[in-house]
Design a protein around this motif. Structure first.
Motif, PDB file in Angstrom:
ATOM      1  N   ALA A 178      15.333  42.604  22.769  1.00 39.82           N
ATOM      2  CA  ALA A 178      13.969  42.083  22.280  1.00 39.82           C
ATOM      3  C   ALA A 178      13.945  42.697  21.009  1.00 39.82           C
ATOM      4  O   ALA A 178      13.150  42.234  19.994  1.00 39.82           O
ATOM      5  CB  ALA A 178      12.911  42.646  23.268  1.00 39.82           C
ATOM      6  N   SER A 179      14.493  43.798  20.404  1.00 37.22           N
ATOM      7  CA  SER A 179      14.262  44.434  19.138  1.00 37.22           C
ATOM      8  C   SER A 179      14.966  43.466  18.055  1.00 37.22           C
ATOM      9  O   SER A 179      14.436  43.745  16.892  1.00 37.22           O
ATOM     10  CB  SER A 179      15.092  45.799  19.063  1.00 37.22           C
ATOM     11  N   ILE A 180      15.964  42.748  18.425  1.00 35.84           N
ATOM     12  CA  ILE A 180      16.579  41.891  17.206  1.00 35.84           C
ATOM     13  C   ILE A 180      15.646  40.462  17.242  1.00 35.84           C
ATOM     14  O   ILE A 180      16.150  39.736  16.530  1.00 35.84           O
ATOM     15  CB  ILE A 180      18.000  41.819  17.529  1.00 35.84           C
ATOM     16  N   ILE A 181      14.768  40.354  18.078  1.00 34.93           N
ATOM     17  CA  ILE A 181      14.197  38.842  17.927  1.00 34.93           C
ATOM     18  C   ILE A 181      13.069  39.077  16.976  1.00 34.93           C
ATOM     19  O   ILE A 181      12.178  40.224  17.048  1.00 34.93           O
ATOM     20  CB  ILE A 181      13.510  38.670  19.381  1.00 34.93           C
ATOM     21  N   SER A 182      12.968  38.395  15.738  1.00 38.41           N
ATOM     22  CA  SER A 182      12.287  38.694  14.789  1.00 38.41           C
ATOM     23  C   SER A 182      10.714  38.095  15.011  1.00 38.41           C
ATOM     24  O   SER A 182       9.787  38.351  14.431  1.00 38.41           O
ATOM     25  CB  SER A 182      12.680  37.813  13.505  1.00 38.41           C
ATOM     26  N   ASP A 183      10.809  36.902  15.717  1.00 38.57           N
ATOM     27  CA  ASP A 183       9.521  36.090  15.939  1.00 38.57           C
ATOM     28  C   ASP A 183       8.995  36.841  17.336  1.00 38.57           C
ATOM     29  O   ASP A 183       9.202  36.415  18.648  1.00 38.57           O
ATOM     30  CB  ASP A 183       9.733  34.668  16.049  1.00 38.57           C
ATOM     31  N   SER A 184       7.707  37.497  17.114  1.00 37.53           N
ATOM     32  CA  SER A 184       7.002  37.924  18.258  1.00 37.53           C
ATOM     33  C   SER A 184       6.261  36.999  19.273  1.00 37.53           C
ATOM     34  O   SER A 184       5.744  37.423  20.332  1.00 37.53           O
ATOM     35  CB  SER A 184       6.024  39.144  17.806  1.00 37.53           C
ATOM     36  N   GLN A 185       6.148  35.808  18.621  1.00 36.78           N
ATOM     37  CA  GLN A 185       5.770  34.755  19.529  1.00 36.78           C
ATOM     38  C   GLN A 185       6.780  34.018  20.530  1.00 36.78           C
ATOM     39  O   GLN A 185       6.349  33.115  20.994  1.00 36.78           O
ATOM     40  CB  GLN A 185       4.835  33.877  18.818  1.00 36.78           C
ATOM     41  N   SER A 186       7.738  34.686  20.189  1.00 38.29           N
ATOM     42  CA  SER A 186       9.155  34.185  21.138  1.00 38.29           C
ATOM     43  C   SER A 186       8.656  33.915  22.455  1.00 38.29           C
ATOM     44  O   SER A 186       7.910  34.779  23.070  1.00 38.29           O
ATOM     45  CB  SER A 186      10.283  34.618  20.814  1.00 38.29           C
ATOM     46  N   GLN A 187       9.322  32.981  23.228  1.00 39.81           N
ATOM     47  CA  GLN A 187       8.906  32.915  24.632  1.00 39.81           C
ATOM     48  C   GLN A 187      10.055  33.233  25.532  1.00 39.81           C
ATOM     49  O   GLN A 187      11.221  33.002  25.160  1.00 39.81           O
ATOM     50  CB  GLN A 187       8.581  31.707  25.151  1.00 39.81           C
ATOM     51  N   ILE A 188      10.192  33.884  26.399  1.00 39.00           N
ATOM     52  CA  ILE A 188      11.374  34.439  27.288  1.00 39.00           C
ATOM     53  C   ILE A 188      10.965  33.691  28.844  1.00 39.00           C
ATOM     54  O   ILE A 188       9.975  33.918  29.269  1.00 39.00           O
ATOM     55  CB  ILE A 188      11.344  35.991  27.518  1.00 39.00           C
ATOM     56  N   LEU A 189      12.186  33.009  29.426  1.00 37.02           N
ATOM     57  CA  LEU A 189      12.128  32.371  30.290  1.00 37.02           C
ATOM     58  C   LEU A 189      12.468  33.172  31.607  1.00 37.02           C
ATOM     59  O   LEU A 189      13.749  33.903  31.405  1.00 37.02           O
ATOM     60  CB  LEU A 189      12.927  31.078  30.432  1.00 37.02           C
ATOM     61  N   ILE A 190      12.013  33.428  32.738  1.00 41.66           N
ATOM     62  CA  ILE A 190      12.593  33.958  33.982  1.00 41.66           C
ATOM     63  C   ILE A 190      13.250  32.883  34.440  1.00 41.66           C
ATOM     64  O   ILE A 190      12.399  32.039  35.439  1.00 41.66           O
ATOM     65  CB  ILE A 190      11.385  34.498  34.783  1.00 41.66           C
ATOM     66  N   SER A 205       6.105  40.236  23.859  1.00 44.08           N
ATOM     67  CA  SER A 205       5.290  41.436  24.027  1.00 44.08           C
ATOM     68  C   SER A 205       4.950  41.549  25.588  1.00 44.08           C
ATOM     69  O   SER A 205       5.152  42.824  26.235  1.00 44.08           O
ATOM     70  CB  SER A 205       3.929  41.998  23.220  1.00 44.08           C
ATOM     71  N   ASP A 206       4.426  40.474  26.034  1.00 47.97           N
ATOM     72  CA  ASP A 206       4.077  40.638  27.616  1.00 47.97           C
ATOM     73  C   ASP A 206       5.589  40.846  28.292  1.00 47.97           C
ATOM     74  O   ASP A 206       5.355  41.510  29.404  1.00 47.97           O
ATOM     75  CB  ASP A 206       3.541  39.179  28.033  1.00 47.97           C
ATOM     76  N   PHE A 207       6.560  40.187  28.325  1.00 44.75           N
ATOM     77  CA  PHE A 207       7.784  40.559  28.760  1.00 44.75           C
ATOM     78  C   PHE A 207       8.173  41.853  28.868  1.00 44.75           C
ATOM     79  O   PHE A 207       8.584  42.407  29.784  1.00 44.75           O
ATOM     80  CB  PHE A 207       8.940  39.398  28.222  1.00 44.75           C
ATOM     81  N   LEU A 208       8.108  42.200  27.659  1.00 40.91           N
ATOM     82  CA  LEU A 208       8.462  43.679  27.636  1.00 40.91           C
ATOM     83  C   LEU A 208       7.534  44.698  28.409  1.00 40.91           C
ATOM     84  O   LEU A 208       8.209  45.700  29.098  1.00 40.91           O
ATOM     85  CB  LEU A 208       8.502  44.287  26.035  1.00 40.91           C
ATOM     86  N   SER A 209       6.350  44.533  28.224  1.00 40.12           N
ATOM     87  CA  SER A 209       5.463  45.296  28.927  1.00 40.12           C
ATOM     88  C   SER A 209       5.787  45.094  30.501  1.00 40.12           C
ATOM     89  O   SER A 209       5.691  46.322  31.383  1.00 40.12           O
ATOM     90  CB  SER A 209       4.019  44.775  28.745  1.00 40.12           C
ATOM     91  N   ARG A 210       5.996  44.266  31.088  1.00 33.79           N
ATOM     92  CA  ARG A 210       6.004  43.625  32.515  1.00 33.79           C
ATOM     93  C   ARG A 210       7.421  44.236  32.809  1.00 33.79           C
ATOM     94  O   ARG A 210       7.538  44.920  33.931  1.00 33.79           O
ATOM     95  CB  ARG A 210       6.034  42.172  32.735  1.00 33.79           C
ATOM     96  N   SER A 211       8.534  44.097  32.075  1.00 32.95           N
ATOM     97  CA  SER A 211       9.824  44.752  32.546  1.00 32.95           C
ATOM     98  C   SER A 211       9.736  46.363  32.322  1.00 32.95           C
ATOM     99  O   SER A 211      10.504  46.816  33.052  1.00 32.95           O
ATOM    100  CB  SER A 211      10.741  44.450  31.210  1.00 32.95           C
ATOM    101  N   ARG A 212       8.931  46.713  31.484  1.00 35.21           N
ATOM    102  CA  ARG A 212       8.917  48.415  31.369  1.00 35.21           C
ATOM    103  C   ARG A 212       8.305  48.781  32.677  1.00 35.21           C
ATOM    104  O   ARG A 212       8.704  49.633  33.582  1.00 35.21           O
ATOM    105  CB  ARG A 212       8.011  48.737  30.268  1.00 35.21           C
ATOM    106  N   GLU A 213       7.165  48.280  33.106  1.00 33.90           N
ATOM    107  CA  GLU A 213       6.497  48.601  34.532  1.00 33.90           C
ATOM    108  C   GLU A 213       7.096  48.372  35.630  1.00 33.90           C
ATOM    109  O   GLU A 213       7.317  49.158  36.201  1.00 33.90           O
ATOM    110  CB  GLU A 213       5.226  48.020  34.281  1.00 33.90           C
TER     111      GLU A 213
END
Length: 94
Positions: A77-89, A38-46
Motif C-alpha cells: 500500500a505504501s507504494i500506491i501513489s493515488d490514495s483514491q485507488s480501489q482494492i478488490l477482494i 485507506s479503508d482497505f488498510l484500516s480493515r486489514s489492520r483490525e
C-alpha cells in the motif's frame, strides 16, 4: 482454528493471495467488493490483529503469519501513489 486465504487485486491489476489464521476476514470484507486504499488498510489492520489475538488466546502466542501478512499489505500500500485507488477482494479461499 480455521484459517483462510483471500485474493486481493491491487490497483495495478496484480492479484495477491493473502493469509489469515481466522475467518474474521469475512466480517471485514466482502467477496467481489472494492475498498478505498485507506479503508482497505484500516480493515486489514483490525481484522488481522483480531485474527492474531485469537491465536494468542488459543495457543498463548500471537500469529506471526497474520502479522507478516499485515506488514506485506502495508508495504504494498505504501507504494500506491493515488490514495483514491480501489482494492478488490476478489475471492475467499477456505
Amino acid at each position: 482454528m480455521p484459517e483462510m486465504r483471500f485474493i486481493v487485486t491491487w490497483p495495478d491489476g496484480r492479484d495477491e493471495e493473502c493469509y489469515s489464521p481466522s475467518l474474521v476476514i469475512r466480517d471485514y470484507f466482502g467477496e467481489g467488493e472494492y475498498y478505498s486504499l485507506s479503508d482497505f488498510l484500516s480493515r486489514s489492520r483490525e481484522a488481522l490483529s483480531i485474527a492474531s489475538e485469537r491465536v494468542r488466546a488459543r495457543y498463548g502466542y500471537s500469529c506471526s503469519l497474520a502479522l507478516g501478512q499485515l506488514a506485506r499489505i502495508e508495504s504494498q500500500a505504501s507504494i500506491i501513489s493515488d490514495s483514491q485507488s480501489q482494492i478488490l477482494i476478489k475471492k475467499f479461499l477456505v
